[in-house]
Design a protein around this motif. Sequence first.
Motif, PDB file in Angstrom:
ATOM      1  N   UNK A 331       7.505  26.255  51.028  1.00 20.20           N
ATOM      2  CA  UNK A 331       5.962  25.284  51.004  1.00 20.20           C
ATOM      3  C   UNK A 331       6.371  23.985  49.717  1.00 20.20           C
ATOM      4  N   UNK A 332       7.817  24.129  48.977  1.00 21.01           N
ATOM      5  CA  UNK A 332       7.940  22.885  47.869  1.00 21.01           C
ATOM      6  C   UNK A 332       8.990  22.207  48.057  1.00 21.01           C
ATOM      7  N   UNK A 333       9.770  21.685  49.261  1.00 22.54           N
ATOM      8  CA  UNK A 333      11.642  21.295  49.559  1.00 22.54           C
ATOM      9  C   UNK A 333      12.544  21.212  48.080  1.00 22.54           C
ATOM     10  N   UNK A 334      11.303  19.814  47.301  1.00 23.44           N
ATOM     11  CA  UNK A 334      12.166  19.830  46.245  1.00 23.44           C
ATOM     12  C   UNK A 334      11.772  20.287  44.903  1.00 23.44           C
ATOM     13  N   UNK A 335      11.305  21.660  44.785  1.00 21.03           N
ATOM     14  CA  UNK A 335      10.668  21.961  43.869  1.00 21.03           C
ATOM     15  C   UNK A 335      11.466  22.192  42.260  1.00 21.03           C
ATOM     16  N   UNK A 336      10.641  21.611  41.710  1.00 23.20           N
ATOM     17  CA  UNK A 336      11.378  20.781  40.657  1.00 23.20           C
ATOM     18  C   UNK A 336      11.610  22.328  39.823  1.00 23.20           C
ATOM     19  N   UNK A 337      12.226  23.463  40.013  1.00 22.54           N
ATOM     20  CA  UNK A 337      12.488  24.894  39.603  1.00 22.54           C
ATOM     21  C   UNK A 337      14.149  24.447  38.228  1.00 22.54           C
ATOM     22  N   UNK A 338      13.515  24.642  37.477  1.00 25.59           N
ATOM     23  CA  UNK A 338      14.865  25.535  36.220  1.00 25.59           C
ATOM     24  C   UNK A 338      14.878  26.826  36.022  1.00 25.59           C
ATOM     25  N   UNK A 339      15.889  27.629  35.951  1.00 23.40           N
ATOM     26  CA  UNK A 339      16.495  28.474  36.121  1.00 23.40           C
ATOM     27  C   UNK A 339      16.557  29.524  34.499  1.00 23.40           C
ATOM     28  N   UNK A 340      15.977  29.804  33.554  1.00 18.22           N
ATOM     29  CA  UNK A 340      16.110  30.549  32.298  1.00 18.22           C
ATOM     30  C   UNK A 340      17.088  31.672  32.201  1.00 18.22           C
ATOM     31  N   UNK A 341      18.114  31.294  32.249  1.00 17.54           N
ATOM     32  CA  UNK A 341      19.631  32.966  32.685  1.00 17.54           C
ATOM     33  C   UNK A 341      19.778  33.219  31.333  1.00 17.54           C
ATOM     34  N   UNK A 342      19.566  32.865  30.895  1.00 17.59           N
ATOM     35  CA  UNK A 342      20.059  33.592  29.293  1.00 17.59           C
ATOM     36  C   UNK A 342      20.137  35.092  28.903  1.00 17.59           C
ATOM     37  N   UNK A 343      21.300  35.836  28.591  1.00 15.98           N
ATOM     38  CA  UNK A 343      20.864  37.239  28.158  1.00 15.98           C
ATOM     39  C   UNK A 343      21.528  37.765  29.254  1.00 15.98           C
ATOM     40  N   UNK A 344      21.672  39.480  29.674  1.00 19.46           N
ATOM     41  CA  UNK A 344      22.518  39.978  30.904  1.00 19.46           C
ATOM     42  C   UNK A 344      22.368  39.692  31.748  1.00 19.46           C
ATOM     43  N   UNK A 345      23.150  38.455  32.154  1.00 15.37           N
ATOM     44  CA  UNK A 345      23.412  38.204  33.053  1.00 15.37           C
ATOM     45  C   UNK A 345      24.464  38.184  34.716  1.00 15.37           C
ATOM     46  N   UNK A 346      23.871  38.598  35.814  1.00 16.31           N
ATOM     47  CA  UNK A 346      25.575  39.658  36.657  1.00 16.31           C
ATOM     48  C   UNK A 346      25.702  38.500  37.529  1.00 16.31           C
ATOM     49  N   UNK A 347      26.900  39.059  38.435  1.00 20.07           N
ATOM     50  CA  UNK A 347      27.296  38.206  39.029  1.00 20.07           C
ATOM     51  C   UNK A 347      26.173  37.284  39.984  1.00 20.07           C
ATOM     52  N   UNK A 348      25.859  38.099  40.584  1.00 23.73           N
ATOM     53  CA  UNK A 348      24.450  38.310  41.223  1.00 23.73           C
ATOM     54  C   UNK A 348      23.485  37.828  41.330  1.00 23.73           C
ATOM     55  N   UNK A 349      22.815  37.935  39.489  1.00 24.49           N
ATOM     56  CA  UNK A 349      21.985  36.862  39.263  1.00 24.49           C
ATOM     57  C   UNK A 349      22.684  34.880  39.194  1.00 24.49           C
ATOM     58  N   UNK A 350      23.439  34.443  39.243  1.00 24.12           N
ATOM     59  CA  UNK A 350      24.574  33.657  39.221  1.00 24.12           C
ATOM     60  C   UNK A 350      24.418  33.162  41.015  1.00 24.12           C
ATOM     61  N   UNK A 351      24.814  34.578  41.586  1.00 22.46           N
ATOM     62  CA  UNK A 351      24.472  33.282  42.742  1.00 22.46           C
ATOM     63  C   UNK A 351      23.481  33.625  43.249  1.00 22.46           C
ATOM     64  N   UNK A 352      22.584  33.811  43.209  1.00 23.99           N
ATOM     65  CA  UNK A 352      20.850  33.713  43.643  1.00 23.99           C
ATOM     66  C   UNK A 352      20.779  32.462  43.084  1.00 23.99           C
ATOM     67  N   UNK A 353      20.815  32.135  41.776  1.00 19.21           N
ATOM     68  CA  UNK A 353      20.409  30.691  40.994  1.00 19.21           C
ATOM     69  C   UNK A 353      21.177  29.426  41.718  1.00 19.21           C
ATOM     70  N   UNK A 354      22.539  29.690  42.311  1.00 26.55           N
ATOM     71  CA  UNK A 354      23.392  28.374  42.816  1.00 26.55           C
ATOM     72  C   UNK A 354      22.593  28.702  44.309  1.00 26.55           C
ATOM     73  N   UNK A 355      22.175  30.020  45.270  1.00 27.50           N
ATOM     74  CA  UNK A 355      22.127  29.540  45.885  1.00 27.50           C
ATOM     75  C   UNK A 355      21.325  29.018  46.353  1.00 27.50           C
ATOM     76  N   UNK A 356      20.034  28.436  45.176  1.00 25.48           N
ATOM     77  CA  UNK A 356      18.845  28.179  45.688  1.00 25.48           C
ATOM     78  C   UNK A 356      19.043  26.881  44.559  1.00 25.48           C
TER      79      UNK A 356
END
Length: 506
Positions: A331-356
């Motif tokens: 719906x929003x190709x350039x969605x201006x989104x930032x991920x708060x990735x503090x705390x217990x962050x796993x490789x799977x979480x970082x992979x999802x963040x980097x994928x987008x």
Amino acid sequence: MAVRDLPHPLLQSRSAGVLLHPTSLPGPDTMGTLGQSAYQFVDWLAAAGFGLWQMLPIGPTHCNLSPYQTLSVQAGNPELISLDDLVARGWLTQTQREHEKPAVARALAAGQFFTHWEPESDRVKRFESFCQEHRYWLEDYALFDALRECYGGESWCRWPDDIRLRRTQGLTRMRRELKAPIDVRRFEQFVFFEQWQALRQYARDKNVFLFGDMPIFVAYDSADVWANQDLFNLDGEGSPLTVAGVPPDYFSETGQHWGNPHYNWDEMQAQNFRWWRQRFNTQLELFDLIRLDHFRGLEAYWEIPADHEDASRGRWVKSPGRALLNSLFREHKNLPLVAENLGLITPEVEALRREFRLPGMVVLQFAFDGSTDNPHLPHEHEAHNIVYTGTHDNDTSLGWYQAQPEDVQQRLRAYCFGSEEPMPRLLVCAALASVARIAIVPLQDLLILDGAHRMNTPGTESGNWRWRFQWDWFPDTLTSEVRQWLTRYGRLPEVEVQPPDKPNDD
């Protein structure tokens, strides 16, 4: 594969911003508003060279004032409405503004607005257009908040069965009986959004952009849950089956029990995440960038049985975050989104963040634990990061430094080439020098304030969210000094602005 174009333009160049919630602005009212001080703060940001104003969620709060547990994730906080603007529009007298409580003053302004209803007037047309465009949340919120007042502030789970369970006959009756207070809520939201858009345009004209914050979860006692019970993990009576929180972490040895009901993700997905897409549509009306708080909950969330108060007894459950993000980015190709990735962050979480291709956060107060591969250390930063000295959940940087043992203080200074720069300037300049494209500094750190000026202490129930600054706390040299820092570290926005006169209180 993720649906994602290049990151939003605001995420592609070096810039800097200040973290300050609007309630912390000075002025004559009990909290800051979208009045004169908000415009003066934009003037100061532009003069100092900042391009971003980051703030916390702006929804209507419960009595504890937490912006992360609001009565609605769509509505604006009516306490932020500038009463001076209502006087200027002729909907409120100066005497009423000075002597009535803000809620009463807003109701009086609403009465004036509806009493002088002129169907062909521009203001009425704007009001009707606003109500129609925001109908998907406004009508439920206005009724919900009027009902809360009618039932003495009780949570919706204690309302009569026909209202609690949203039976048509009961809702129709209450809409009729509560028409006047419902109209006040609709008026307040109309005014809030108009005042917000005026401030946002003023900021944009000075090349300052608004950076918002969006909690991943919503409060149980909210219009969102009451009006969408099928979208949350509730039993047949509307009570939560499971609630959100986090396991033991930096902030709490026993974890955090937030109490937010978890989503019914199956139903969310069956509806193609319509509720989420509508939520983002509203936020994009208000902000130029959006931080998604607790991003890791889109990969897996901490599920606590609702009858357990101990957050450590929860478990991790996978969530359909990839499907949700794909739906949003379609719906929003350039969605201006930032991920708060503090705390217990796993490789799977970082992979999802980097994928987008979402920026993550690094916080300098977390950096100096002695580990050379700590991701918060500047030499570990990436351009696609947002660096903070501290966040709203941290102590001020001066307060943090003063509370650290000597070995941590020495480690920080040794890392910064043995610098004798005073704190918090040392940490502020370290953030600005980072390769991270965006650097955010809480205003407390620019004003050299200690821990008495902290905004929030996680895990505590009182004394939070009330901090306010005064204009006379700004040193005369601060604007030019900060501008020199931003020039030195290549963070000035492309458009130059002239410094304003030193702001005065409202």
